[in-house]
Design a protein around this motif. Structure first.
Motif, PDB file in Angstrom:
ATOM      1  N   ALA A   1       0.692  -1.343  -0.020  1.00 21.50           N
ATOM      2  CA  ALA A   1       0.119  -0.070   0.211  1.00 21.50           C
ATOM      3  C   ALA A   1       0.733   1.185  -0.051  1.00 21.50           C
ATOM      4  CB  ALA A   1      -0.885  -0.066   1.170  1.00 21.50           C
ATOM      5  N   LYS A   2       2.303   1.082  -0.127  1.00 23.38           N
ATOM      6  CA  LYS A   2       3.247   1.996   0.030  1.00 23.38           C
ATOM      7  C   LYS A   2       3.098   2.950   1.298  1.00 23.38           C
ATOM      8  CE  LYS A   2       3.457   2.651  -4.995  1.00 23.38           C
ATOM      9  NZ  LYS A   2       3.476   3.394  -6.203  1.00 23.38           N
ATOM     10  N   ILE A   3       2.828   2.496   2.317  1.00 21.40           N
ATOM     11  CA  ILE A   3       2.957   2.920   3.511  1.00 21.40           C
ATOM     12  C   ILE A   3       4.327   2.787   4.282  1.00 21.40           C
ATOM     13  CG2 ILE A   3       1.794   3.118   6.150  1.00 21.40           C
ATOM     14  CD1 ILE A   3       0.163   4.290   3.736  1.00 21.40           C
ATOM     15  N   ASP A   4       5.203   3.587   3.978  1.00 22.47           N
ATOM     16  CA  ASP A   4       6.675   3.278   4.555  1.00 22.47           C
ATOM     17  C   ASP A   4       6.882   3.451   5.805  1.00 22.47           C
ATOM     18  OD1 ASP A   4       9.150   2.720   4.153  1.00 22.47           O
ATOM     19  OD2 ASP A   4       9.777   5.042   3.574  1.00 22.47           O
ATOM     20  N   ASP A   5       6.879   2.373   6.433  1.00 20.47           N
ATOM     21  CA  ASP A   5       7.093   2.148   7.844  1.00 20.47           C
ATOM     22  C   ASP A   5       8.300   1.569   7.979  1.00 20.47           C
ATOM     23  OD1 ASP A   5       7.182   1.719  10.542  1.00 20.47           O
ATOM     24  OD2 ASP A   5       5.019   1.153  10.655  1.00 20.47           O
ATOM     25  N   PRO A   6       9.679   2.142   8.364  1.00 22.70           N
ATOM     26  CA  PRO A   6      10.868   1.336   8.525  1.00 22.70           C
ATOM     27  C   PRO A   6      11.010   0.429   9.456  1.00 22.70           C
ATOM     28  CG  PRO A   6      11.176   3.893   8.201  1.00 22.70           C
ATOM     29  CD  PRO A   6       9.704   3.642   8.331  1.00 22.70           C
ATOM     30  N   VAL A   7      10.352   0.338  10.612  1.00 22.47           N
ATOM     31  CA  VAL A   7      10.530  -0.556  11.579  1.00 22.47           C
ATOM     32  C   VAL A   7       9.096  -1.306  11.718  1.00 22.47           C
ATOM     33  CG1 VAL A   7      12.157   0.799  12.749  1.00 22.47           C
ATOM     34  CG2 VAL A   7       9.786   0.906  13.532  1.00 22.47           C
ATOM     35  N   GLY A   8       8.202  -1.394  10.936  1.00 22.76           N
ATOM     36  CA  GLY A   8       6.980  -2.146  11.230  1.00 22.76           C
ATOM     37  C   GLY A   8       6.119  -1.651  12.298  1.00 22.76           C
ATOM     38  N   ALA A   9       6.072  -0.383  12.878  1.00 20.93           N
ATOM     39  CA  ALA A   9       5.513  -0.136  13.955  1.00 20.93           C
ATOM     40  C   ALA A   9       3.953  -0.186  13.922  1.00 20.93           C
ATOM     41  CB  ALA A   9       6.000   1.482  14.427  1.00 20.93           C
ATOM     42  N   THR A  10       3.427   0.448  12.834  1.00 21.40           N
ATOM     43  CA  THR A  10       2.105   0.386  12.572  1.00 21.40           C
ATOM     44  C   THR A  10       1.501  -1.178  12.515  1.00 21.40           C
ATOM     45  OG1 THR A  10       2.544   0.646  10.071  1.00 21.40           O
ATOM     46  CG2 THR A  10       1.651   2.548  11.141  1.00 21.40           C
ATOM     47  N   SER A  11       2.338  -2.071  11.850  1.00 18.45           N
ATOM     48  CA  SER A  11       2.031  -3.459  12.004  1.00 18.45           C
ATOM     49  C   SER A  11       2.039  -3.980  13.404  1.00 18.45           C
ATOM     50  CB  SER A  11       2.912  -4.410  11.068  1.00 18.45           C
ATOM     51  OG  SER A  11       2.943  -3.553   9.840  1.00 18.45           O
ATOM     52  N   VAL A  12       2.955  -3.551  13.868  1.00 16.31           N
ATOM     53  CA  VAL A  12       2.878  -4.312  15.529  1.00 16.31           C
ATOM     54  C   VAL A  12       2.062  -3.590  16.517  1.00 16.31           C
ATOM     55  CG1 VAL A  12       4.492  -4.409  17.618  1.00 16.31           C
ATOM     56  CG2 VAL A  12       5.481  -4.931  15.298  1.00 16.31           C
ATOM     57  N   HIS A  13       2.015  -2.242  16.506  1.00 16.86           N
ATOM     58  CA  HIS A  13       1.271  -1.530  17.538  1.00 16.86           C
ATOM     59  C   HIS A  13       0.063  -1.176  17.144  1.00 16.86           C
ATOM     60  CE1 HIS A  13       4.962  -1.087  20.003  1.00 16.86           C
ATOM     61  NE2 HIS A  13       5.459  -0.957  18.797  1.00 16.86           N
ATOM     62  N   LEU A  14      -0.461  -0.702  16.066  1.00 20.44           N
ATOM     63  CA  LEU A  14      -1.658  -0.356  15.535  1.00 20.44           C
ATOM     64  C   LEU A  14      -2.496  -1.614  15.206  1.00 20.44           C
ATOM     65  CD1 LEU A  14      -3.953   1.458  14.510  1.00 20.44           C
ATOM     66  CD2 LEU A  14      -2.912   1.775  12.371  1.00 20.44           C
ATOM     67  N   VAL A  15      -2.149  -2.627  14.241  1.00 18.74           N
ATOM     68  CA  VAL A  15      -2.831  -3.616  13.896  1.00 18.74           C
ATOM     69  C   VAL A  15      -3.011  -4.716  14.969  1.00 18.74           C
ATOM     70  CG1 VAL A  15      -2.764  -5.678  12.524  1.00 18.74           C
ATOM     71  CG2 VAL A  15      -2.042  -3.510  11.513  1.00 18.74           C
TER      72      VAL A  15
END
Length: 529
Positions: free
Chosen positions: A394-408
């Motif tokens: 989706a071209k959401i550039d998250d260098p460390v995966g913070a949104t995947s870990v903390h949001l999702v």
């Protein structure tokens, strides 16, 4: 003993005899001489005309006085305070873990900037929470924010009084019997964690000053308002939503704010190519990232068990085990998922899987069994792998995966309360959907996820846009290419080493999760000769 330090057989025999003699004397009771005073006193007491009264007085149980009750009460307050502060210190130590994970998963030319952000963010959080955040979050007020005792923790308070005995303006925390400043410090380290989550998502292109200003707004206003809704007796608490240690209050709030920042900032230069191609930008130090993940795992034993805010031996033991079980299960399932879908067990996925399990169990840790914690962890580990791939595409550039870990996984953990909760703590959640409780709890959890998501994302988006129009939020293209260490701070992290080129070369294939997002990045076999 011999010259080599060993006891000779004869010495062993003598030592055994000595130990046996001690045991026999101990089992035989008091030494003969010790009984003589008592034997001599007995006839004298018997000959006294007041002997029955004296005997009754000697054998009667001591009266339970107010002084004894106060001593017990003071001892419990002291023990609870020590527990709360020690666990708060563990959560504070997690700042090191975030700094190591983020710097390790990013490029060497930005290491100083990342370390600086992770260091300054707790300083800014401390000031913002002290000045206004605490009062907005825990001050008595309306269902949306506190209005009493707003500034500088200055409201009336008679902690550690509890329940009806509490007379102050921070009534939302009258259930814990510790001093006011113990309450404040424990809640402060949680606020700092929420702000730190943002740092990783906007790494390698954010202006240092813009990050500082946003962190102040985050901890001073955004985070405490949501916290008031759930932990401050606000509208979500009245609705029946539960978040024991912060899957939503801390992690989802940080994740939503991070996502808004990514949207306004845009991706790093060179991250995405034509036709939607995802270009790998690998981190420079997986050793640092792994150490950081271990530190975070360790710190979570303060994060979740400490949220009892009392030395409740039964609850803290069970919460420690549910926390660890979810982390272990998620690390395993993320490893397996990476192996299956990416072809190899990507270490970064394993690390983020562990963190995903910890985030997911944070809300339900006190309300679920150990078995349910294992299931929650297994799901979270697979979920984070899928989320990383989704955000890349989706071209959401998250260098460390913070949104995947903390949001999702914060969202999933919050909903897991409505699915897996059991009636383990009186007057709390009751049973979730999978344990015969119906949909009521799950709907309350879903309402909380939706309400917090809309508010946090929109307000954060507005804050980022305002900063973009005023201070500016992104460094120049030249500075981003050179690295933020020199451009923002004037010093490199590794002055004695030459920084390797970030250009992709055949001998350095892209990380597995990036090649899955874009098969053109996968290493190719050499042609047959």
């Amino acid at each position: 003993m011999t010259a080599s330090g060993c006891i000779r057989p004869k010495g062993l025999w003598l030592l055994g005899c000595l130990i046996a003699a001690i045991l026999v004397l101990t089992a035989a009771g008091p030494l003969p001489g010790a009984e003589e005073p008592a034997k001599a006193a007995a006839p004298a007491a018997a000959s006294s005309p007041d002997a029955p009264t004296q005997v009754a007085q000697a054998t009667a149980a001591p009266a339970f006085t107010k002084e004894m009750a106060d001593a017990i009460k003071d001892g419990k307050i002291a023990l609870d305070t020590i527990w709360v502060l020690l666990t708060a210190f563990l959560v504070f130590f997690m700042n090191l873990g975030f700094a190591m994970v983020e710097s390790g998963l990013c490029r060497a030319k930005n290491a100083v900037n990342i370390l600086a952000k992770n260091f300054i963010v707790f300083a800014i959080s401390s000031l913002a929470f002290y000045i206004l955040g605490w009062g907005l979050m825990f001050g008595d007020g309306n269902p949306f924010f506190g209005t009493h005792g707003l500034w500088f923790v200055g409201g009336a308070d008679n902690s550690p009084a509890m329940g009806d005995a509490y007379k102050g303006v921070y009534g939302a925390l009258n259930w814990t019997g510790v001093p006011l400043w113990a309450k404040f410090f424990f809640q402060l380290v949680f606020a700092g964690t929420a702000a730190t989550i943002v740092s990783g998502a906007v790494a390698e292109r954010i202006q240092f000053r813009a990050f500082i200003v946003f962190s102040f707004a985050m901890v001073g206003v955004i985070y405490p308002i949501v916290g008031h809704w759930i932990w401050g007796g606000g509208w979500l608490a009245k609705l029946g939503m539960f978040d024991f240690a912060g899957s939503t209050v801390v992690h989802s709030v940080g994740g939503w704010a991070a996502l808004a920042g990514i949207v306004v900032l845009g991706p790093r230069l060179g991250k995405y190519g034509k036709g939607g191609r995802v270009n790998p930008i690998p981190g420079h130090n997986m050793t640092a990232a792994t150490i950081g993940a271990f530190v975070l795992w360790f710190g979570w034993f303060g994060f979740n068990p400490g949220s009892t805010m009392a030395a409740d031996w039964n609850a803290i033991a069970r919460i420690a085990v549910t926390t660890n079980t979810a982390a272990a299960a998620a690390a395993f399932s993320a490893t397996v998922a990476a192996w299956v879908f990416l072809g190899k067990p990507d270490l970064s996925m394993t690390l983020n899987g562990c963190l995903a399990g910890l985030v997911a169990i944070t809300a339900p840790c006190a309300f679920v069994s150990v078995g349910s914690a294992a299931v929650i962890g297994l799901v979270a580990g697979g979920l984070v792998v899928g989320a990383v791939l989704f955000f890349d595409r989706a071209k959401i550039d998250d260098p460390v995966g913070a949104t995947s870990v903390h949001l999702v996984c914060g969202i999933f953990g919050t909903l897991a309360v409505g699915l897996f909760a059991e009636d383990l703590l009186p007057n709390t959640t009751g049973a979730g959907l999978f344990f015969g409780g119906g949909m009521k709890l799950l709907l309350a959890q879903a309402a909380g996820v939706a309400g917090v998501g809309v508010f946090t994302f929109l307000v954060s988006l507005g804050a980022w846009m305002l900063l973009k129009l005023t201070l500016g939020i992104r460094v120049s293209a030249e500075e981003e290419a050179e690295g933020l260490d020199v451009g923002e701070h004037g010093i490199p992290a590794y002055p004695d080493f030459q920084v390797a080129s970030t250009a992709r070369i055949p001998s350095a294939p892209a990380p597995m999760h990036l090649t899955a997002a874009d098969p053109s990045l996968a290493p190719r076999k050499a042609p047959a000769v």
